[in-house]
Design an enzyme around this catalytic site. Sequence first.
Site, PDB file in Angstrom:
ATOM      1  N   LYS A   1       0.864  -1.188   0.000  1.00 38.27           N
ATOM      2  CA  LYS A   1       0.000   0.000   0.000  1.00 38.27           C
ATOM      3  C   LYS A   1       0.900   1.237   0.000  1.00 38.27           C
ATOM      4  CE  LYS A   1      -2.358   1.227   3.680  1.00 38.27           C
ATOM      5  NZ  LYS A   1      -3.504   1.468   4.584  1.00 38.27           N
TER       6      LYS A   1
HETATM    7  C1  5RP Z   1      -2.794   4.821   8.748  1.00 37.70           C
HETATM    8  C2  5RP Z   1      -2.925   3.855   7.650  1.00 37.70           C
HETATM    9  C3  5RP Z   1      -4.165   3.894   6.873  1.00 37.70           C
HETATM   10  O1  5RP Z   1      -4.628   2.556   6.740  1.00 37.70           O
HETATM   11  C4  5RP Z   1      -3.871   4.420   5.482  1.00 37.70           C
HETATM   12  O2  5RP Z   1      -3.292   5.679   5.555  1.00 37.70           O
HETATM   13  C5  5RP Z   1      -5.151   4.459   4.643  1.00 37.70           C
HETATM   14  O3  5RP Z   1      -6.002   5.360   5.192  1.00 37.70           O
HETATM   15  P1  5RP Z   1      -6.263   6.786   4.510  1.00 37.70           P
HETATM   16  O4  5RP Z   1      -7.009   6.511   3.209  1.00 37.70           O
HETATM   17  O5  5RP Z   1      -7.109   7.489   5.525  1.00 37.70           O
HETATM   18  O6  5RP Z   1      -4.928   7.417   4.269  1.00 37.70           O
HETATM   19  O7  5RP Z   1      -2.073   3.035   7.358  1.00 37.70           O
HETATM   20  O8  5RP Z   1      -1.506   4.735   9.228  1.00 37.70           O
END
Ligand code: 5RP
Length: 258
Positions: A172
């Site tokens: 991610k």
């Molecule tokens: C927070 C995370 C979140 O899962 C990630 O940032 C995704 O959330 P958003 O779309 O709100 O950024 O890892 O540390």
Amino acid sequence: MDWGLKNRLSRIIKPDTGRTVMLAVDHGYFLGPTSGLEVPRKTIEPLIPYADSLMLTRGVLRTSVPAESSIPIVLRVSGGTSILGTLSNEGITTSIKEALRLNVSGVALSIFVGSPHEKETLLGLSNLINEAEEYGIPVLAVTAVGKDMARDARYLSLCCRIAAELGAHFVKTYYCEEFEKVIETCPVPVVIAGGKKTPELDALKLAYNAINKGAVGVDMGRNIFQSEAPVAMIKAVRAIVHKGKSVEEAYEIFNKEK
Ligand code: 5RP
């Protein structure tokens, strides 16, 4: 990839489209009761029917998601810091045995490339993968971006490639200019976080651009649960990710559904 791991990963990245809409609600592990997540159960329940999986901590899973639910879980297993401390100094907070007990479909851990704790977090990822592979559990590497890091293709390509080289099954990261370069150089599937809350139209553009440049989906949190109409928003995101709709068509769905 063994059958079990493939089967678990297919619960997250759907075989019929090869895409995923993951709902990220793990923010509390370092932010506490962040806006939109004050009462996790209230936030999560209406969104479950539209999410392909939930990314959350064991505490929220146990207290806020019905055990009878069939939604695939990606368990946040790193942490140990808070917004008041040094965010990059994360360790493992949840064991693989606990992940198995919770019947999850994947586990997630953040890496902090370029931070003073890069080595610990990268070895943490490696050790997690070594353990998870034994039980056929896919690992999602989350490329956290330190505040003084440039969220550009050069940096994100570095983070994603390192995660993939260490054996992460999917990664991610964030959308950026020249995002296609991040995709081209990362040999495993990539999903994007939504980042800070922006107007719904902008968040839909982000999802659309990421998908069209090769991301397999989103792991979106704040841009869904902080929306004025979270269910309408996740439906609009799904239209882009799973139905190939345009931003305009998705925004029309948002406005109609809200
Ligand atoms: C927070 C995370 C979140 O899962 C990630 O940032 C995704 O959330 P958003 O779309 O709100 O950024 O890892 O540390």
